[in-house]
Design a protein around this motif. Structure first.
Motif, PDB file in Angstrom:
ATOM      1  N   VAL A  73      27.266  55.381  14.996  1.00  0.00           N
ATOM      2  CA  VAL A  73      27.600  55.583  13.609  1.00  0.00           C
ATOM      3  C   VAL A  73      28.108  54.387  13.035  1.00  0.00           C
ATOM      4  CG1 VAL A  73      28.523  56.856  11.855  1.00  0.00           C
ATOM      5  CG2 VAL A  73      27.672  58.247  13.573  1.00  0.00           C
ATOM      6  N   PHE A  74      29.167  53.900  13.680  1.00  0.00           N
ATOM      7  CA  PHE A  74      29.899  52.868  13.504  1.00  0.00           C
ATOM      8  C   PHE A  74      29.146  51.689  13.308  1.00  0.00           C
ATOM      9  CE2 PHE A  74      34.606  53.672  14.398  1.00  0.00           C
ATOM     10  CZ  PHE A  74      35.067  53.407  13.120  1.00  0.00           C
ATOM     11  N   PHE A  75      28.159  51.290  14.330  1.00  0.00           N
ATOM     12  CA  PHE A  75      27.313  50.233  14.343  1.00  0.00           C
ATOM     13  C   PHE A  75      26.271  50.377  13.383  1.00  0.00           C
ATOM     14  CE2 PHE A  75      28.438  49.477  19.128  1.00  0.00           C
ATOM     15  CZ  PHE A  75      29.475  49.124  19.114  1.00  0.00           C
ATOM     16  N   GLY A  76      25.862  51.765  13.192  1.00  0.00           N
ATOM     17  CA  GLY A  76      24.876  51.749  11.812  1.00  0.00           C
ATOM     18  C   GLY A  76      25.600  51.331  10.605  1.00  0.00           C
ATOM     19  N   CYS A  77      26.712  51.863  10.176  1.00  0.00           N
ATOM     20  CA  CYS A  77      27.513  51.224   9.341  1.00  0.00           C
ATOM     21  C   CYS A  77      27.545  49.569   9.277  1.00  0.00           C
ATOM     22  CB  CYS A  77      28.836  51.671   8.887  1.00  0.00           C
ATOM     23  SG  CYS A  77      28.827  53.664   8.580  1.00  0.00           S
ATOM     24  N   TYR A  78      28.062  49.100  10.396  1.00  0.00           N
ATOM     25  CA  TYR A  78      28.406  47.553  10.493  1.00  0.00           C
ATOM     26  C   TYR A  78      26.990  46.718   9.892  1.00  0.00           C
ATOM     27  CZ  TYR A  78      32.681  49.117  12.795  1.00  0.00           C
ATOM     28  OH  TYR A  78      34.093  49.455  13.058  1.00  0.00           O
ATOM     29  N   PHE A  79      25.844  47.431  10.445  1.00  0.00           N
ATOM     30  CA  PHE A  79      24.881  46.468  10.236  1.00  0.00           C
ATOM     31  C   PHE A  79      24.450  46.341   8.483  1.00  0.00           C
ATOM     32  CE2 PHE A  79      22.869  46.547  14.576  1.00  0.00           C
ATOM     33  CZ  PHE A  79      22.666  45.206  14.481  1.00  0.00           C
ATOM     34  N   ILE A  80      24.740  47.551   7.940  1.00  0.00           N
ATOM     35  CA  ILE A  80      24.684  47.510   6.769  1.00  0.00           C
ATOM     36  C   ILE A  80      25.608  46.742   5.788  1.00  0.00           C
ATOM     37  CG2 ILE A  80      24.622  48.887   4.324  1.00  0.00           C
ATOM     38  CD1 ILE A  80      23.685  51.287   5.998  1.00  0.00           C
ATOM     39  N   TYR A  81      26.746  46.694   6.369  1.00  0.00           N
ATOM     40  CA  TYR A  81      28.119  45.821   5.851  1.00  0.00           C
ATOM     41  C   TYR A  81      27.545  44.359   6.049  1.00  0.00           C
ATOM     42  CZ  TYR A  81      30.761  50.093   6.196  1.00  0.00           C
ATOM     43  OH  TYR A  81      31.135  51.556   5.989  1.00  0.00           O
ATOM     44  N   MET A  82      26.807  43.912   7.146  1.00  0.00           N
ATOM     45  CA  MET A  82      26.586  42.613   7.373  1.00  0.00           C
ATOM     46  C   MET A  82      25.582  42.095   6.205  1.00  0.00           C
ATOM     47  SD  MET A  82      26.151  42.742  11.295  1.00  0.00           S
ATOM     48  CE  MET A  82      25.037  41.404  11.577  1.00  0.00           C
ATOM     49  N   PHE A  83      24.785  42.853   5.824  1.00  0.00           N
ATOM     50  CA  PHE A  83      23.679  42.620   4.853  1.00  0.00           C
ATOM     51  C   PHE A  83      24.148  42.857   3.538  1.00  0.00           C
ATOM     52  CE2 PHE A  83      21.168  43.577   8.829  1.00  0.00           C
ATOM     53  CZ  PHE A  83      20.695  42.148   8.932  1.00  0.00           C
ATOM     54  N   LEU A  84      24.728  43.772   3.153  1.00  0.00           N
ATOM     55  CA  LEU A  84      24.964  44.142   1.668  1.00  0.00           C
ATOM     56  C   LEU A  84      26.779  44.045   1.476  1.00  0.00           C
ATOM     57  CD1 LEU A  84      23.263  45.751  -0.287  1.00  0.00           C
ATOM     58  CD2 LEU A  84      24.228  48.060   0.539  1.00  0.00           C
ATOM     59  N   PRO A  85      27.211  42.962   0.989  1.00  0.00           N
ATOM     60  CA  PRO A  85      28.344  42.817   0.717  1.00  0.00           C
ATOM     61  C   PRO A  85      28.892  43.696  -0.619  1.00  0.00           C
ATOM     62  CG  PRO A  85      27.129  40.971  -0.262  1.00  0.00           C
ATOM     63  CD  PRO A  85      26.089  41.970   0.446  1.00  0.00           C
ATOM     64  N   VAL A  86      29.571  44.475  -0.371  1.00  0.00           N
ATOM     65  CA  VAL A  86      30.287  45.486  -1.220  1.00  0.00           C
ATOM     66  C   VAL A  86      31.559  45.546  -1.103  1.00  0.00           C
ATOM     67  CG1 VAL A  86      30.317  47.406  -2.593  1.00  0.00           C
ATOM     68  CG2 VAL A  86      28.038  46.704  -1.442  1.00  0.00           C
ATOM     69  N   ALA A  87      32.723  45.062  -1.982  1.00  0.00           N
ATOM     70  CA  ALA A  87      33.981  45.081  -1.539  1.00  0.00           C
ATOM     71  C   ALA A  87      34.772  46.457  -1.893  1.00  0.00           C
ATOM     72  CB  ALA A  87      34.825  44.068  -2.684  1.00  0.00           C
ATOM     73  N   GLY A  88      34.246  47.454  -2.644  1.00  0.00           N
ATOM     74  CA  GLY A  88      34.736  48.715  -2.826  1.00  0.00           C
ATOM     75  C   GLY A  88      35.759  48.550  -4.039  1.00  0.00           C
ATOM     76  N   GLY A  89      36.294  49.751  -4.260  1.00  0.00           N
ATOM     77  CA  GLY A  89      37.259  49.881  -5.299  1.00  0.00           C
ATOM     78  C   GLY A  89      38.292  48.860  -5.728  1.00  0.00           C
ATOM     79  N   ARG A  90      38.680  48.152  -4.610  1.00  0.00           N
ATOM     80  CA  ARG A  90      39.475  47.213  -4.803  1.00  0.00           C
ATOM     81  C   ARG A  90      39.304  46.054  -5.633  1.00  0.00           C
ATOM     82  NH1 ARG A  90      41.705  45.158   0.605  1.00  0.00           N
ATOM     83  NH2 ARG A  90      39.548  45.184   1.124  1.00  0.00           N
ATOM     84  N   ALA A  91      37.720  45.972  -5.965  1.00  0.00           N
ATOM     85  CA  ALA A  91      37.324  44.773  -6.464  1.00  0.00           C
ATOM     86  C   ALA A  91      37.545  45.219  -8.170  1.00  0.00           C
ATOM     87  CB  ALA A  91      35.758  44.628  -6.446  1.00  0.00           C
ATOM     88  N   LEU A  92      37.986  46.339  -8.435  1.00  0.00           N
ATOM     89  CA  LEU A  92      38.263  46.660  -9.981  1.00  0.00           C
ATOM     90  C   LEU A  92      39.563  46.023 -10.334  1.00  0.00           C
ATOM     91  CD1 LEU A  92      37.060  50.414  -9.643  1.00  0.00           C
ATOM     92  CD2 LEU A  92      36.031  48.587 -11.186  1.00  0.00           C
TER      93      LEU A  92
END
Length: 297
Positions: free
Chosen positions: A173-192
């Motif tokens: 599950v972790f690595f599945g998430c990490y692969f998306i993070y590598m391709f899809l840069p989203v900072a999250g709520g802290r970007a507000l």
């Protein structure tokens, strides 16, 4: 050659594939990554270390002292949990190979269409009390305890088969998430606007302080969609329901509060949480199916 690497267990093979894919990806995007060489060398070194630990663990059964055998065994079996934090940090260093800027405006629009405001900013302000802040920050912090304590329980019980299965589930599950993070840069709520400062302020009690300290100590920006906190907490809760009697009644409520906390504490968008729930369930079920089919290969 068929059995040349028979000392590698399923998690070893899966982790090696993950690290090799990182090496290929970093090599592909070498000129688009800031200081790529150290990251590349670390992943290559980790591949060597994992193969070495796996081999030594397999070969030292009757040749060395009990202490040496236990140490090698521990480092081998706990390699993935030890490295989860680095693997996560690495994704934020290579996540602009495909997209040159963060994609947060897209996710902010999705949240706004659902609520008419930004919950990742407003929830923490609308219900800003000592008790709520502490309960939700504790729930978020409990994620780290889950990753450690549930596998540790079976490790201490010397139930190695279940321990290996759990490590594989969580890693998958972790690595599945990490692969998306590598391709899809989203900072999250802290970007507000204003949200980042709130996440690093020392306010209220113990757990609000602990989470502020953690976010003061990390430089990562990214890894928000889907929420790995939600996906992993849900995975561990489902694991506990399979192998334990009492703990699921504790972990599922904490996971529910953690899902709220990811938005309330300004770390994630609401759509990150929804995707984390869906992705966590799907990836956990897939990991179970794969484990049962190929664990002896």
């Amino acid at each position: 050659m068929k059995n040349a690497f028979q000392f590698l267990n399923l998690s070893d093979k899966f982790t090696l594939v993950y690290m090799i894919l990182n090496i290929v990806y970093i090599s592909f995007g070498y000129n688009r990554i800031q200081e790529p060489l150290p990251i590349l060398l670390i992943f290559i070194s980790l591949c060597v270390v994992l193969v070495y630990l796996s081999f030594q663990d397999h070969e030292l059964k009757d040749k060395e002292s009990r202490f040496v055998k236990r140490l090698v065994r521990f480092l081998h079996l706990w390699f993935n949990p030890i490295m989860f934090a680095y693997f996560f940090e690495a994704t934020s260093k290579v996540n602009h190979v495909i997209f040159y800027s963060f994609l947060d405006p897209i996710f902010q629009r999705w949240d706004f269409r659902i609520f008419g405001y930004q919950p990742a900013m407003q929830w923490g302000k609308m219900w800003d009390t000592y008790l709520i802040q502490e309960v939700l920050h504790f729930s978020y912090f409990a994620y780290y305890l889950m990753i450690l304590c549930v596998p540790l329980y079976f490790y201490m019980k010397k139930d190695e088969e279940i321990f290996k299965r759990i490590i594989f589930n969580i890693s998958f599950v972790f690595f599945g998430c990490y692969f998306i993070y590598m391709f899809l840069p989203v900072a999250g709520g802290r970007a507000l606007e204003g949200a980042f400062d709130l996440t690093i302020q020392y306010r209220y009690g113990l757990f609000t302080h602990i989470m502020a300290l953690i976010y003061r100590s990390t430089t990562h920006m990214g890894g928000a969609f889907p929420s790995s906190h939600v996906a992993i907490a849900l995975t561990i809760s489902m694991i506990s329901a399979k192998f334990m009697k009492v703990l699921p009644f504790i972990l599922f409520p904490i996971t529910f509060l953690l899902a709220i906390a990811t938005v309330y504490c300004h770390y994630h968008y609401f759509v990150d949480v929804l995707s984390g729930v869906i992705y966590g369930v799907l990836m956990y079920c897939l990991s179970e199916n794969i484990y049962k089919k190929v664990k002896n290969i």
